[in-house]
Each structure stands twice: as C-alpha cells, then as structure tokens.
Scaffold this motif. Structure first.
Motif, PDB file in Angstrom:
ATOM      1  N   LYS A  75      47.791  42.933  38.712  1.00  8.23           N
ATOM      2  CA  LYS A  75      47.109  42.092  39.695  1.00  8.23           C
ATOM      3  C   LYS A  75      46.883  40.686  39.157  1.00  8.23           C
ATOM      4  O   LYS A  75      46.790  40.475  37.945  1.00  8.23           O
ATOM      5  CB  LYS A  75      45.754  42.713  40.068  1.00  8.23           C
ATOM      6  CG  LYS A  75      45.843  44.045  40.768  1.00  8.23           C
ATOM      7  CD  LYS A  75      44.459  44.593  41.107  1.00  8.23           C
ATOM      8  CE  LYS A  75      44.549  45.946  41.807  1.00  8.23           C
ATOM      9  NZ  LYS A  75      43.207  46.492  42.145  1.00  8.23           N
ATOM     10  N   THR A  76      46.786  39.725  40.080  1.00 12.52           N
ATOM     11  CA  THR A  76      46.380  38.380  39.708  1.00 12.52           C
ATOM     12  C   THR A  76      44.856  38.327  39.562  1.00 12.52           C
ATOM     13  O   THR A  76      44.159  39.290  39.899  1.00 12.52           O
ATOM     14  CB  THR A  76      46.842  37.369  40.764  1.00 12.52           C
ATOM     15  OG1 THR A  76      46.209  37.691  42.023  1.00 12.52           O
ATOM     16  CG2 THR A  76      48.356  37.416  40.947  1.00 12.52           C
ATOM     17  N   ASN A  94      54.797  41.931  38.906  1.00  8.80           N
ATOM     18  CA  ASN A  94      54.082  40.803  38.314  1.00  8.80           C
ATOM     19  C   ASN A  94      53.784  41.111  36.841  1.00  8.80           C
ATOM     20  O   ASN A  94      52.858  41.864  36.527  1.00  8.80           O
ATOM     21  CB  ASN A  94      52.787  40.546  39.088  1.00  8.80           C
ATOM     22  CG  ASN A  94      51.982  39.408  38.497  1.00  8.80           C
ATOM     23  OD1 ASN A  94      52.529  38.508  37.853  1.00  8.80           O
ATOM     24  ND2 ASN A  94      50.677  39.437  38.709  1.00  8.80           N
ATOM     25  N   VAL A  95      54.569  40.535  35.936  1.00  5.04           N
ATOM     26  CA  VAL A  95      54.424  40.811  34.498  1.00  5.04           C
ATOM     27  C   VAL A  95      53.774  39.635  33.770  1.00  5.04           C
ATOM     28  O   VAL A  95      53.814  39.577  32.536  1.00  5.04           O
ATOM     29  CB  VAL A  95      55.792  41.144  33.868  1.00  5.04           C
ATOM     30  CG1 VAL A  95      56.343  42.438  34.437  1.00  5.04           C
ATOM     31  CG2 VAL A  95      56.771  39.993  34.060  1.00  5.04           C
ATOM     32  N   ASP A  96      53.168  38.703  34.498  1.00  3.28           N
ATOM     33  CA  ASP A  96      52.542  37.543  33.850  1.00  3.28           C
ATOM     34  C   ASP A  96      51.423  37.968  32.911  1.00  3.28           C
ATOM     35  O   ASP A  96      51.251  37.385  31.830  1.00  3.28           O
ATOM     36  CB  ASP A  96      51.994  36.576  34.907  1.00  3.28           C
ATOM     37  CG  ASP A  96      53.098  35.950  35.745  1.00  3.28           C
ATOM     38  OD1 ASP A  96      54.259  35.955  35.273  1.00  3.28           O
ATOM     39  OD2 ASP A  96      52.818  35.477  36.866  1.00  3.28           O
ATOM     40  N   GLN A 104      49.540  35.082  23.873  1.00  3.42           N
ATOM     41  CA  GLN A 104      48.261  34.477  23.515  1.00  3.42           C
ATOM     42  C   GLN A 104      47.359  35.432  22.734  1.00  3.42           C
ATOM     43  O   GLN A 104      46.474  34.988  21.997  1.00  3.42           O
ATOM     44  CB  GLN A 104      47.539  34.016  24.790  1.00  3.42           C
ATOM     45  CG  GLN A 104      48.284  32.927  25.548  1.00  3.42           C
ATOM     46  CD  GLN A 104      47.497  32.416  26.740  1.00  3.42           C
ATOM     47  OE1 GLN A 104      46.297  32.641  26.859  1.00  3.42           O
ATOM     48  NE2 GLN A 104      48.185  31.716  27.644  1.00  3.42           N
ATOM     49  N   GLY A 105      47.566  36.731  22.892  1.00  2.00           N
ATOM     50  CA  GLY A 105      46.780  37.699  22.138  1.00  2.00           C
ATOM     51  C   GLY A 105      47.327  37.973  20.751  1.00  2.00           C
ATOM     52  O   GLY A 105      46.738  38.767  20.008  1.00  2.00           O
ATOM     53  N   ASN A 106      48.454  37.304  20.404  1.00  2.00           N
ATOM     54  CA  ASN A 106      49.065  37.481  19.073  1.00  2.00           C
ATOM     55  C   ASN A 106      49.241  38.959  18.742  1.00  2.00           C
ATOM     56  O   ASN A 106      48.867  39.438  17.664  1.00  2.00           O
ATOM     57  CB  ASN A 106      48.220  36.798  17.986  1.00  2.00           C
ATOM     58  CG  ASN A 106      48.169  35.292  18.160  1.00  2.00           C
ATOM     59  OD1 ASN A 106      49.178  34.658  18.486  1.00  2.00           O
ATOM     60  ND2 ASN A 106      46.996  34.708  17.967  1.00  2.00           N
ATOM     61  N   MET A 107      49.820  39.687  19.674  1.00  2.00           N
ATOM     62  CA  MET A 107      49.956  41.121  19.495  1.00  2.00           C
ATOM     63  C   MET A 107      51.013  41.479  18.450  1.00  2.00           C
ATOM     64  O   MET A 107      50.968  42.565  17.864  1.00  2.00           O
ATOM     65  CB  MET A 107      50.280  41.795  20.834  1.00  2.00           C
ATOM     66  CG  MET A 107      49.192  41.596  21.880  1.00  2.00           C
ATOM     67  SD  MET A 107      49.371  42.679  23.321  1.00  2.00           S
ATOM     68  CE  MET A 107      48.915  44.243  22.619  1.00  2.00           C
ATOM     69  N   VAL A 108      51.947  40.562  18.207  1.00  2.00           N
ATOM     70  CA  VAL A 108      52.924  40.814  17.139  1.00  2.00           C
ATOM     71  C   VAL A 108      52.217  40.885  15.791  1.00  2.00           C
ATOM     72  O   VAL A 108      52.459  41.792  14.978  1.00  2.00           O
ATOM     73  CB  VAL A 108      54.014  39.724  17.143  1.00  2.00           C
ATOM     74  CG1 VAL A 108      54.948  39.903  15.946  1.00  2.00           C
ATOM     75  CG2 VAL A 108      54.801  39.751  18.438  1.00  2.00           C
ATOM     76  N   GLN A 281      42.244  41.501  33.920  1.00  2.00           N
ATOM     77  CA  GLN A 281      43.614  41.886  34.240  1.00  2.00           C
ATOM     78  C   GLN A 281      44.530  41.700  33.037  1.00  2.00           C
ATOM     79  O   GLN A 281      45.446  42.497  32.804  1.00  2.00           O
ATOM     80  CB  GLN A 281      44.128  41.080  35.453  1.00  2.00           C
ATOM     81  CG  GLN A 281      44.366  39.600  35.215  1.00  2.00           C
ATOM     82  CD  GLN A 281      43.086  38.782  35.267  1.00  2.00           C
ATOM     83  OE1 GLN A 281      42.016  39.343  35.501  1.00  2.00           O
ATOM     84  NE2 GLN A 281      43.186  37.485  35.069  1.00  2.00           N
ATOM     85  N   VAL A 282      44.263  40.674  32.216  1.00  2.00           N
ATOM     86  CA  VAL A 282      45.051  40.473  30.999  1.00  2.00           C
ATOM     87  C   VAL A 282      44.680  41.527  29.955  1.00  2.00           C
ATOM     88  O   VAL A 282      45.550  42.053  29.249  1.00  2.00           O
ATOM     89  CB  VAL A 282      44.820  39.049  30.450  1.00  2.00           C
ATOM     90  CG1 VAL A 282      45.639  38.830  29.169  1.00  2.00           C
ATOM     91  CG2 VAL A 282      45.214  38.012  31.488  1.00  2.00           C
ATOM     92  N   ILE A 283      43.389  41.843  29.856  1.00  2.00           N
ATOM     93  CA  ILE A 283      42.960  42.899  28.933  1.00  2.00           C
ATOM     94  C   ILE A 283      43.578  44.231  29.335  1.00  2.00           C
ATOM     95  O   ILE A 283      43.995  45.025  28.475  1.00  2.00           O
ATOM     96  CB  ILE A 283      41.421  42.983  28.905  1.00  2.00           C
ATOM     97  CG1 ILE A 283      40.830  41.687  28.331  1.00  2.00           C
ATOM     98  CG2 ILE A 283      40.954  44.180  28.097  1.00  2.00           C
ATOM     99  CD1 ILE A 283      39.314  41.648  28.332  1.00  2.00           C
ATOM    100  N   SER A 284      43.657  44.485  30.633  1.00  2.00           N
ATOM    101  CA  SER A 284      44.281  45.733  31.102  1.00  2.00           C
ATOM    102  C   SER A 284      45.754  45.772  30.720  1.00  2.00           C
ATOM    103  O   SER A 284      46.268  46.830  30.300  1.00  2.00           O
ATOM    104  CB  SER A 284      44.117  45.858  32.616  1.00  2.00           C
ATOM    105  OG  SER A 284      42.758  45.893  32.985  1.00  2.00           O
ATOM    106  N   ALA A 285      46.445  44.635  30.865  1.00  2.00           N
ATOM    107  CA  ALA A 285      47.860  44.598  30.478  1.00  2.00           C
ATOM    108  C   ALA A 285      48.022  44.832  28.977  1.00  2.00           C
ATOM    109  O   ALA A 285      48.916  45.564  28.539  1.00  2.00           O
ATOM    110  CB  ALA A 285      48.465  43.257  30.878  1.00  2.00           C
ATOM    111  N   GLY A 286      47.154  44.214  28.182  1.00  2.00           N
ATOM    112  CA  GLY A 286      47.217  44.451  26.742  1.00  2.00           C
ATOM    113  C   GLY A 286      46.893  45.887  26.386  1.00  2.00           C
ATOM    114  O   GLY A 286      47.477  46.458  25.458  1.00  2.00           O
ATOM    115  N   THR A 287      45.959  46.489  27.127  1.00  4.59           N
ATOM    116  CA  THR A 287      45.621  47.891  26.882  1.00  4.59           C
ATOM    117  C   THR A 287      46.819  48.798  27.147  1.00  4.59           C
ATOM    118  O   THR A 287      47.067  49.756  26.403  1.00  4.59           O
ATOM    119  CB  THR A 287      44.442  48.308  27.771  1.00  4.59           C
ATOM    120  OG1 THR A 287      43.331  47.433  27.523  1.00  4.59           O
ATOM    121  CG2 THR A 287      44.027  49.737  27.495  1.00  4.59           C
TER     122      THR A 287
END
Length: 315
Positions: A75-76, A94-96, A104-108, A281-287
C-alpha cells in the motif's frame, strides 16, 4: 473335520450372577456403557468437526498477522492511512516500499552483520553445548547434579531481571559497541541445546570410549573423533533452532550495538520509526524481506527439526 466355533464376545455389559447384589459402581458403569452406545453415531462426526474447526481457527490466528503485514507492504502511505488492516491493496505490483526498505534501511549491511554474528554464535554454541553434554554424561564428579540443576534453574529466571548485571559485565570487558557483545551472549549455552545433546549422547554406547582408551586415545581425541561425528542429527537440530533465534533477536543488538554501522537485520527497520510518525508500510515491506529467508529455511529444514527433537527424546 471342521474347527470348533468360539462363542461370540458379548457386546453389552454382562448381567450380574443371580444372588450377587448390584452395587452403585455397577449401575454407573452400566449407565456409561449405554450412553456410549447411544451417542457413538453422533459423537464421532461431532468430534471430527470440532477437530477441523480448531485447526482452522489456529491457522487463522497464525496467518492473519502475516497476511496483514503482507497487504500493508503493497500500500501507499495514503492508502495505508485510509484503509483497514485487512483491506487488500489496490496495486499488488507496487514494490516501492520494498525498494525503500532495502536501500534506505541498509538491509545489505544488516544481512552481513547478521550473518557474521549468526555463524560465529552458532558454531560456538554447538561446540560449548556438545562439550558440556559430554562432560555431564561421561564424567562422574562431585556436584554433577548441582551443575545440571544450575542450568535448569537459569532457564526459569526472566532475562529482563538480569539485564543490568549482564550489561555491566559486558561493559567491563569492553565489548559494548562491538559485534562480540552479541556473539558472547548468543554463545551462552542454553538448556535446550544441552538437553538435545544429552539425549543423543546417551544413545552412544560407552564401549566406544573404552575401546578408544585401550588404543591409547585421550578424552579430547575420543570427543573430537568419535563422539562429535556421531552427534550430526543433534548438531543439525541445534544449528537450526539457534540460528533462527539469533536471526530474529532484536533486543540484544538494539541494546549492545546502537551504532548505525553495526545494525543487524532486525534493528535496521527501526530507521523508519521516528518521534513524528512512522512509515508503517515501509516497515511492513522490510518485515516481509526479513521473514522470507526464515520461512524458506524453516520449510526446507522442518523435517530435520522434528526428526532431531523426536529422535533425541526417544533415544
């Protein structure tokens, strides 16, 4: 000549012999038997329906939170704020949010730090746990039961009650702010790994130790060349359980490694939560990105987990 036929077994409660008084227990048993015969045509289907209903309810309780996070990740920001948690997103492509969380979360960097801590911690935990189980099973010494009892008691002490003392000890060694703080704490042997190793250790005959001693082998050689290779099922089980626990840990990295360059995969998502709002929504994508490796590993290795636990419990 035909074989004699045996009398059929009575399907009802036998009547008491003439002259034998009927007790209250006999009446109760007769009543229960009649009730079972009368309710069996109905009780069987009802029990089956209740069984499947309980399984469906348990699946819903387990899947609903994951499904909510999955839908929120597509979701947006406006859509997330104006729709319900179980409302499907308008655009499933929507994969933004995933791109934002990954870059931006430096997940690597989070995956790399997590991998370093996980490998060293799991290897150290396996070695320490296996050696502890070997000492408890093969050696006889004073206070042996006290050592085993101490490990058991430690599991009943809530970890939060010892955090002040633990932090002071780790800080005294100068490990706060380094990866070694989490590694040392994760390497601490827990009763679950000791129990698994102990159960497998008891299935290994002591005659192997005695035969190796007759050939001149010392205890270290016996452990490294005979006992440890035979513990492969237990090692696989401990590696999986401990690895998933280290991968999902949040509190220890958050407390002992607050630097941005030491963030692990669980703490890297905290960058999207601030005092003036949170990008849920970004935290959910990272989760979801964090859950996928754990889910794949568990589905691929679950038979090793169950086989290791059941084999260790029955040997």
């Amino acid at each position: 000549m035909s074989a004699p036929t045996l009398p059929a077994r009575p399907t009802t409660q036998p009547e008491p012999a003439p002259g034998v008084p009927i007790t209250g227990a006999d009446r109760v048993r007769g009543t229960i038997a009649r009730w079972q015969r009368a309710s069996s045509p109905v009780a069987g289907p009802v029990a089956t329906v209740l069984k499947y209903l309980s399984l469906v309810a348990a699946c819903l309780f387990a899947i609903t939170p994951i499904l909510t996070i999955l839908m929120a990740s597509f979701k947006t920001d406006k859509e997330y704020r104006t729709s319900g948690p179980l409302t499907p997103p308008k655009n499933w492509f929507n994969v933004d949010n995933f791109v934002t969380a990954f870059t931006q979360g430096n997940m690597v960097r989070g995956f790399l730090n997590t991998l370093i801590i996980l490998v060293i911690s799991v290897v150290g935990s396996v070695i320490i746990g296996a050696m502890t189980a070997y000492a408890l099973d093969r050696f006889q010494f004073r206070g042996k039961w006290l050592v085993a009892f101490g490990f058991l008691v430690a599991t009943f002490v809530p970890g939060v009650t010892t955090q002040v003392a633990t932090y002071q000890v780790v800080n005294a060694f100068g490990l706060v702010g380094t990866r070694w703080s989490a590694i040392v704490l994760f390497m601490g042997t827990d009763i679950v790994s000791i129990y698994i190793f102990l159960q497998f250790m008891k299935s290994i005959p002591r005659s192997l130790d005695e035969a190796a001693m007759l050939d001149g082998a010392n205890r270290l050689t016996i452990f490294t060349r005979i006992i440890f290779p035979l513990l492969k099922p237990a090692i696989a089980t401990v590696v999986i359980i401990k690895g998933i626990a280290v991968y999902n840990e949040f509190y220890i990295p958050f407390l002992y490694m607050p630097q941005p360059d030491l963030q692990v995969i669980s703490t890297s998502l905290f960058a999207f939560k601030g005092p003036f709002g949170s990008q849920w929504q970004v935290i959910s994508a990272g989760t979801i990105l964090v859950i996928v490796p754990t889910l794949v590993a568990f589905l691929a290795l679950q038979r090793f987990i169950y086989n290791g636990l059941t084999s260790g419990a029955t040997k």
